[in-house]
Design an enzyme around this catalytic site. Structure first.
Site, PDB file in Angstrom:
ATOM      1  N   ALA A  29      14.529  35.093  59.138  1.00 17.60           N
ATOM      2  CA  ALA A  29      14.764  34.794  57.720  1.00 17.60           C
ATOM      3  C   ALA A  29      15.520  35.957  57.084  1.00 17.60           C
ATOM      4  O   ALA A  29      15.107  36.527  56.080  1.00 17.60           O
ATOM      5  CB  ALA A  29      13.461  34.506  56.990  1.00 17.60           C
ATOM      6  N   HIS A  31      18.027  38.503  55.213  1.00 18.63           N
ATOM      7  CA  HIS A  31      18.586  38.561  53.860  1.00 18.63           C
ATOM      8  C   HIS A  31      19.371  39.863  53.705  1.00 18.63           C
ATOM      9  O   HIS A  31      19.579  40.598  54.687  1.00 18.63           O
ATOM     10  CB  HIS A  31      17.480  38.427  52.810  1.00 18.63           C
ATOM     11  CG  HIS A  31      16.324  39.366  53.014  1.00 18.63           C
ATOM     12  ND1 HIS A  31      16.439  40.741  52.936  1.00 18.63           N
ATOM     13  CD2 HIS A  31      15.015  39.135  53.296  1.00 18.63           C
ATOM     14  CE1 HIS A  31      15.267  41.307  53.144  1.00 18.63           C
ATOM     15  NE2 HIS A  31      14.385  40.354  53.380  1.00 18.63           N
ATOM     16  N   GLU A  32      19.803  40.155  52.482  1.00 15.69           N
ATOM     17  CA  GLU A  32      20.646  41.330  52.240  1.00 15.69           C
ATOM     18  C   GLU A  32      19.954  42.638  52.628  1.00 15.69           C
ATOM     19  O   GLU A  32      20.613  43.615  52.972  1.00 15.69           O
ATOM     20  CB  GLU A  32      21.065  41.386  50.766  1.00 15.69           C
ATOM     21  CG  GLU A  32      22.082  40.341  50.361  1.00 15.69           C
ATOM     22  CD  GLU A  32      23.455  40.586  50.972  1.00 15.69           C
ATOM     23  OE1 GLU A  32      23.740  41.737  51.356  1.00 15.69           O
ATOM     24  OE2 GLU A  32      24.235  39.622  51.074  1.00 15.69           O
ATOM     25  N   HIS A  34      18.032  43.057  55.290  1.00 15.21           N
ATOM     26  CA  HIS A  34      18.286  43.199  56.727  1.00 15.21           C
ATOM     27  C   HIS A  34      19.749  43.579  56.982  1.00 15.21           C
ATOM     28  O   HIS A  34      20.045  44.386  57.870  1.00 15.21           O
ATOM     29  CB  HIS A  34      17.973  41.891  57.455  1.00 15.21           C
ATOM     30  CG  HIS A  34      16.540  41.483  57.367  1.00 15.21           C
ATOM     31  ND1 HIS A  34      16.116  40.432  56.589  1.00 15.21           N
ATOM     32  CD2 HIS A  34      15.426  41.985  57.959  1.00 15.21           C
ATOM     33  CE1 HIS A  34      14.811  40.293  56.720  1.00 15.21           C
ATOM     34  NE2 HIS A  34      14.365  41.223  57.532  1.00 15.21           N
TER      35      HIS A  34
END
Length: 273
Positions: A29, A31-32, A34
């Site tokens: 999942a 996102h920015e 990561h």
């Protein structure tokens, strides 16, 4: 981008690798937040490995393992677009055996704050991170500061087990309105998301108090709890970098932490001072 699922295959593939390896372990999942870890790894290393593994041993009975966001195809595309060299996508039975050896979190640091409400959580975190580091054998591994207690315990594990990897802490990435990015934000209703902003607001208020010369932890925590009301607060704490509670904020050696729940969704955030 090469995708590998078998741990032994990945070990063999990297066995004679001479380039520096940067490693980002994730539960998917992406996102920015990561992406910021991946970017930092690409800046500092010649080869970047990302793992996606929803680790069952860090979830307690009744927690959100079964409903944790799964976006496998989107995650693959994000990794590819970010220039990841190897995506490690192991299965549970490839990581854990029937007669399992596990690590135990430290008796004090591992069982306060988040570890108090989730007593075996950090045992699972440390065990899986140890396994992943042994498989990939990176020069550097990247973790976000948002999970400050996890970061502290992983750094302690690496130090005490004499592991040859550098743990790199990366600043928390936030939405424009201040909400810390988390895969669990996807659980929030619009109303809950608005309420969740109180967490970042409380941390900004704490920082402002310190900037005005107020260092007393009790006063700062009381102010934060007032801002956070009526959220379900698990803890508000001020600790040093060794995760010992502080009566007064020490600039350069303090972390102010919050864990609060909206419905069944737990959210963590902190500020490093």
């Amino acid at each position: 981008m090469k995708i590998i699922s078998n741990p032994l295959e990945l070990k063999e593939y990297l066995k004679d690798e001479k380039r520096s390896i940067g490693f980002i372990p994730t539960m998917g999942a992406l996102h920015e937040g990561h992406i910021a870890l991946i970017k930092k790894a690409k800046e500092q290393n010649e080869l970047v490995v990302v793992s996606i593994f929803l680790n069952p041993t860090q979830f307690l009975k009744g927690e959100d393992l079964d409903k944790y966001p799964k976006k496998d195809e989107a995650d693959r595309q994000i990794c590819k677009l970010c220039g990841v060299d190897i995506l490690f996508f192991p299965h549970v039975d490839g990581i854990y055996g029937s007669d399992e050896v596990s690590l135990l979190a430290p008796k004090i640091r591992g069982f306060v704050l988040e570890g108090q409400s989730r007593p075996s959580h950090f045992n699972g975190v440390l065990t899986v991170v140890m396994k992943l580091l042994n498989i990939v054998r990176p020069k550097r591994a990247y973790f976000g500061k948002k999970d400050a207690q996890q970061l502290n315990l992983i750094s302690l594990m690496v130090k005490q087990l004499f592991m040859s990897v550098e743990i790199v802490a990366v600043d928390t990435v936030r939405e424009k309105d201040g909400l810390a990015l988390s895969s669990r934000n996807a659980y929030l209703t619009p109303a809950q998301r608005q309420e969740a902003l109180k967490i970042a607001t409380s941390l900004r208020s704490a920082t402002a108090m310190v900037m005005r010369g107020i260092f007393d932890s009790e006063l700062i925590i009381a102010n934060m709890r007032e801002i956070l009301s009526p959220l379900d607060i698990s803890y508000v704490a001020i600790v040093n970098r060794e995760f010992t509670e502080l009566k007064r904020v020490e600039i350069g050696n303090s972390v102010i932490l919050v864990e609060a729940s909206l419905g069944s969704t737990r959210l963590l955030d902190n500020i490093w001072l």
